[in-house]
Design an enzyme around this catalytic site. Structure first.
Site, PDB file in Angstrom:
ATOM      1  N   GLY A  27      89.282 -39.774 -25.873  1.00 15.92           N
ATOM      2  CA  GLY A  27      87.932 -39.235 -26.015  1.00 15.92           C
ATOM      3  C   GLY A  27      87.094 -39.408 -24.764  1.00 15.92           C
ATOM      4  O   GLY A  27      87.616 -39.656 -23.681  1.00 15.92           O
ATOM      5  N   LEU A  29      85.484 -37.022 -23.258  1.00  9.71           N
ATOM      6  CA  LEU A  29      86.217 -36.002 -22.505  1.00  9.71           C
ATOM      7  C   LEU A  29      85.434 -35.462 -21.310  1.00  9.71           C
ATOM      8  O   LEU A  29      84.215 -35.312 -21.372  1.00  9.71           O
ATOM      9  CB  LEU A  29      86.592 -34.849 -23.442  1.00  9.71           C
ATOM     10  CG  LEU A  29      87.383 -35.265 -24.691  1.00  9.71           C
ATOM     11  CD1 LEU A  29      87.706 -34.044 -25.539  1.00  9.71           C
ATOM     12  CD2 LEU A  29      88.665 -36.009 -24.321  1.00  9.71           C
ATOM     13  N   GLY A  32      88.714 -32.983 -16.585  1.00  9.70           N
ATOM     14  CA  GLY A  32      90.147 -33.267 -16.442  1.00  9.70           C
ATOM     15  C   GLY A  32      90.869 -33.042 -17.776  1.00  9.70           C
ATOM     16  O   GLY A  32      91.941 -32.427 -17.827  1.00  9.70           O
ATOM     17  N   HIS A  33      90.254 -33.520 -18.863  1.00  8.02           N
ATOM     18  CA  HIS A  33      90.876 -33.327 -20.186  1.00  8.02           C
ATOM     19  C   HIS A  33      90.895 -31.836 -20.563  1.00  8.02           C
ATOM     20  O   HIS A  33      91.865 -31.342 -21.139  1.00  8.02           O
ATOM     21  CB  HIS A  33      90.089 -34.084 -21.267  1.00  8.02           C
ATOM     22  CG  HIS A  33      90.098 -35.573 -21.118  1.00  8.02           C
ATOM     23  ND1 HIS A  33      88.984 -36.285 -20.748  1.00  8.02           N
ATOM     24  CD2 HIS A  33      91.089 -36.484 -21.299  1.00  8.02           C
ATOM     25  CE1 HIS A  33      89.283 -37.576 -20.715  1.00  8.02           C
ATOM     26  NE2 HIS A  33      90.550 -37.730 -21.036  1.00  8.02           N
ATOM     27  N   GLY A 164      97.832 -36.201 -17.865  1.00  7.55           N
ATOM     28  CA  GLY A 164      97.263 -36.040 -16.536  1.00  7.55           C
ATOM     29  C   GLY A 164      98.034 -36.832 -15.483  1.00  7.55           C
ATOM     30  O   GLY A 164      98.525 -37.930 -15.747  1.00  7.55           O
ATOM     31  N   ASP A 167      96.954 -40.614 -14.030  1.00  2.00           N
ATOM     32  CA  ASP A 167      97.608 -41.838 -14.523  1.00  2.00           C
ATOM     33  C   ASP A 167      99.100 -41.718 -14.228  1.00  2.00           C
ATOM     34  O   ASP A 167      99.919 -41.518 -15.129  1.00  2.00           O
ATOM     35  CB  ASP A 167      97.349 -41.987 -16.027  1.00  2.00           C
ATOM     36  CG  ASP A 167      95.875 -42.122 -16.322  1.00  2.00           C
ATOM     37  OD1 ASP A 167      95.302 -43.174 -16.042  1.00  2.00           O
ATOM     38  OD2 ASP A 167      95.282 -41.139 -16.809  1.00  2.00           O
ATOM     39  N   SER A 202      87.288 -39.236 -14.344  1.00  2.00           N
ATOM     40  CA  SER A 202      87.756 -40.306 -15.218  1.00  2.00           C
ATOM     41  C   SER A 202      86.643 -40.674 -16.191  1.00  2.00           C
ATOM     42  O   SER A 202      85.460 -40.611 -15.821  1.00  2.00           O
ATOM     43  CB  SER A 202      88.109 -41.535 -14.367  1.00  2.00           C
ATOM     44  OG  SER A 202      88.174 -42.687 -15.188  1.00  2.00           O
ATOM     45  N   SER A 203      87.054 -41.050 -17.387  1.00  2.00           N
ATOM     46  CA  SER A 203      86.038 -41.480 -18.365  1.00  2.00           C
ATOM     47  C   SER A 203      85.279 -42.690 -17.836  1.00  2.00           C
ATOM     48  O   SER A 203      84.125 -42.909 -18.170  1.00  2.00           O
ATOM     49  CB  SER A 203      86.701 -41.840 -19.688  1.00  2.00           C
ATOM     50  OG  SER A 203      87.341 -40.704 -20.200  1.00  2.00           O
TER      51      SER A 203
END
Ligand code: PAF
Length: 297
Positions: A27, A29, A32-33, A164, A167, A202-203
């Site tokens: 979540g 988001l 990227g997501h 992604g 990571d 990034s979150s």
């Protein structure tokens, strides 16, 4: 778009799907997501996105309790992106045997496994991010295998899962999981989406102060510098790692690792390796950022 909270409902809704593309997330988001969802749509009409902050992959004193939970906003974004199903289970749905301790700022924060069965990943999981986050990749592999079992293997014939590239070590571990457990799933890697400065989305960027945010692209620049030098013929990898670590430290970063690795094995690169990746993890204040650049020498 349907929002589903239980495995039973998920399985019943997915029963008639011939092919499924799955994007696992925690979540909060960002673009990227959404890029991963767009990729997923190219592979199957039915796109499932899971939103689950997985307690098993957080260590004691990590940000499990404060990790942003933004389900409503996430669902809006996913609807606009064309996802078919959001699977947002409670912790007990995924880990019926576990008990979770909510944060009170002590070392006992986290999850008590009790009788929970987990995946024991290979030793490479204890290097790079795994060195400073013991148990992290066991937690990731365990939840991903569970989610794969919940989303796929219920009548559907074609299975795609999208992760992604930011990571990189996680992607490597998931590919090994699929290969070594003979899972009939095609893993698709989504390119890292970056801000104009080069900072990887990034979150955790949301934790940065305005000043830190402006500074944060230094991590990517540092990795790019290594790539440029190696491409010119330098292969004293240890020295390069040390030099860039020193540069980042002088800029105020707390460096976890800067490492040049083979993309095939993720072991430290040797002068005969051609497919390389330079990975870095470092903290600005309390915020730990990771990034990597893959390249051919
Ligand atoms: O990359 C993430 O967001 C998580 O590690 C994942 C793959 C969803 C597993 O919890």
């Amino acid at each position: 778009m349907q929002i589903i909270k239980t495995v039973t409902e998920l399985r019943s809704v997915l029963k008639s799907q011939a092919s499924i593309a799955f994007v696992p997330t925690m979540g909060n988001l960002h673009e990227g997501h959404i890029h991963l969802v767009t990729l997923a749509k190219q592979h199957a009409e039915c796109v499932v996105v899971s939103i689950f902050v997985n307690p098993l992959q957080f260590g004691a004193n990590e940000d499990l309790a404060s990790y942003p939970r933004t389900l409503e906003a996430d669902c809006e974004k996913l609807k606009a992106a064309g996802a078919s199903i959001v699977f947002a289970p409670a912790v007990a749905e995924i880990y019926p045997q576990c008990t979770v301790t909510e944060s009170n700022g002590t070392e006992s924060d986290g999850i008590k496994l009790n009788q929970t069965m987990t995946i024991a990943p290979p030793p490479i999981a204890n290097e790079l991010c795994g060195a400073s986050r013991p148990g992290h990749f066991s937690g990731v592999a365990t939840v991903v295998l569970k989610l794969f079992n919940m989303v796929f293997f219920n009548g559907s014939k074609q299975h795609f899962a999208i992760f992604g590239q930011k990571d990189f070590q996680q992607l490597f571990m998931i590919k090994e999981l699929v290969k070594q457990f003979n899972l009939p799933i095609t893993i698709i890697a989504g390119e890292t989406v970056r801000e104009a400065s080069g900072l990887a989305m990034s979150s955790r960027n949301g934790y940065l102060t305005t000043e830190q945010h402006q500074q944060a692209s230094q991590l990517n620049s540092a990795l790019q510098d290594i790539v440029n030098v190696i491409k010119k013929g330098d292969c004293d990898f240890n020295l390069l790692e040390q030099e860039i670590t020193a540069t980042l430290k002088s800029q105020g970063w707390l460096v976890d690792y800067i490492s040049i690795r083979s993309t095939r094995t993720l072991s430290p690169a040797t002068s005969s390796d051609r497919h390389l990746v330079v990975l870095g993890a470092a903290k600005l204040g309390n915020t730990r950022l990771i990034d990597n650049v893959e390249f051919l020498r």
